[in-house]
Design a protein around this motif. Structure first.
Motif, PDB file in Angstrom:
ATOM      1  N   ALA A  33      40.275 -27.678 -12.689  1.00 44.47           N
ATOM      2  CA  ALA A  33      40.230 -29.138 -12.709  1.00 44.47           C
ATOM      3  C   ALA A  33      41.484 -29.634 -13.415  1.00 44.47           C
ATOM      4  N   LEU A  34      41.923 -30.810 -13.056  1.00 46.51           N
ATOM      5  CA  LEU A  34      43.028 -31.460 -13.741  1.00 46.51           C
ATOM      6  C   LEU A  34      42.410 -32.436 -14.732  1.00 46.51           C
ATOM      7  N   LEU A  35      42.618 -32.187 -16.034  1.00 50.30           N
ATOM      8  CA  LEU A  35      41.988 -32.997 -17.071  1.00 50.30           C
ATOM      9  C   LEU A  35      43.042 -33.645 -17.964  1.00 50.30           C
ATOM     10  N   PRO A  36      42.749 -34.860 -18.442  1.00 51.04           N
ATOM     11  CA  PRO A  36      43.712 -35.551 -19.301  1.00 51.04           C
ATOM     12  C   PRO A  36      43.708 -35.005 -20.727  1.00 51.04           C
ATOM     13  N   ALA A  37      44.899 -34.738 -21.235  1.00 52.89           N
ATOM     14  CA  ALA A  37      45.037 -34.363 -22.645  1.00 52.89           C
ATOM     15  C   ALA A  37      45.048 -35.651 -23.475  1.00 52.89           C
ATOM     16  N   ARG A  99      48.446 -37.530 -25.039  1.00 52.39           N
ATOM     17  CA  ARG A  99      48.041 -38.719 -24.294  1.00 52.39           C
ATOM     18  C   ARG A  99      49.041 -39.008 -23.175  1.00 52.39           C
ATOM     19  N   GLY A 100      48.501 -39.259 -21.978  1.00 53.40           N
ATOM     20  CA  GLY A 100      49.350 -39.565 -20.826  1.00 53.40           C
ATOM     21  C   GLY A 100      49.718 -38.342 -19.995  1.00 53.40           C
ATOM     22  N   THR A 101      49.303 -37.163 -20.421  1.00 55.74           N
ATOM     23  CA  THR A 101      49.577 -35.958 -19.635  1.00 55.74           C
ATOM     24  C   THR A 101      48.271 -35.314 -19.178  1.00 55.74           C
ATOM     25  N   TRP A 102      48.369 -34.516 -18.151  1.00 54.68           N
ATOM     26  CA  TRP A 102      47.205 -33.840 -17.572  1.00 54.68           C
ATOM     27  C   TRP A 102      47.478 -32.340 -17.556  1.00 54.68           C
ATOM     28  N   ILE A 103      46.426 -31.548 -17.712  1.00 56.29           N
ATOM     29  CA  ILE A 103      46.586 -30.094 -17.674  1.00 56.29           C
ATOM     30  C   ILE A 103      45.589 -29.482 -16.684  1.00 56.29           C
ATOM     31  N   VAL A 104      45.973 -28.353 -16.131  1.00 58.09           N
ATOM     32  CA  VAL A 104      45.096 -27.588 -15.241  1.00 58.09           C
ATOM     33  C   VAL A 104      44.195 -26.728 -16.120  1.00 58.09           C
ATOM     34  N   VAL A 105      42.891 -26.886 -15.929  1.00 60.71           N
ATOM     35  CA  VAL A 105      41.910 -26.192 -16.764  1.00 60.71           C
ATOM     36  C   VAL A 105      40.953 -25.409 -15.863  1.00 60.71           C
ATOM     37  N   PRO A 106      40.824 -24.099 -16.089  1.00 64.48           N
ATOM     38  CA  PRO A 106      39.875 -23.320 -15.290  1.00 64.48           C
ATOM     39  C   PRO A 106      38.440 -23.547 -15.742  1.00 64.48           C
TER      40      PRO A 106
END
Length: 151
Positions: A33-37, A99-106
């Motif tokens: 999933a792409l989740l916001p940091a 804040r303002g960035t997204w990360i790929v999370v398994p």
């Protein structure tokens, strides 16, 4: 597995639509999933050659560090730290996701081709203290500098 369920809920809670995120995540063949940091956590991204010895130091001094991700090929590792850390971080060679960035999370408990958990979230919100992570990085870097060179 009750632990995975709480970890899933904790991670998905930061998504703009947690229920839709969870539904998509559980059914996605990629399992990511792409989740916001910047909401429940920031992520400090270390090069793998520094990240692994840093994680070794952390696991010696903590019962349980916060979540840690590794990308395919172990080139980079992401340490989950308290929100706001990214905006204050001044270390060189370390990328930040705040804040303002997204990360790929398994998805917790599943392995994927692109990214995997080295330390899965426990669902309670445990994060690695940024000051402790910095000390562990210094110790790891000193070990690398003194370890394999010149000989």
């Amino acid at each position: 597995m009750a632990g995975a369920k709480t970890a899933v809920e904790w991670l998905a809670s930061v998504a703009p639509d947690p229920e839709a995120c969870r539904w998509e995540w559980e059914r996605s063949p990629l399992g990511v999933a792409l989740l916001p940091a910047g909401r429940a956590w920031d992520v400090l991204v270390l090069p793998g050659e520094l990240g692994y010895p840093t994680l070794d130091v952390l696991t010696r001094i903590l019962d349980r560090p916060g979540p840690v991700l590794a990308d395919f090929g172990d080139d980079r590792m992401g340490f989950f730290v308290p929100p706001g850390t990214a905006s204050r971080w001044v270390g060189t060679g370390i990328r930040t996701a705040g804040r303002g960035t997204w990360i790929v999370v398994p998805y917790p408990g599943r392995s994927t081709g692109a990214v995997r958990w080295l330390v899965e979230p426990d669902g309670s919100g445990t994060l690695t203290d940024a000051a402790l992570l910095e000390l562990a990085m210094h110790e790891a870097a000193a070990g690398l500098a003194g370890g394999g060179e010149g000989g």
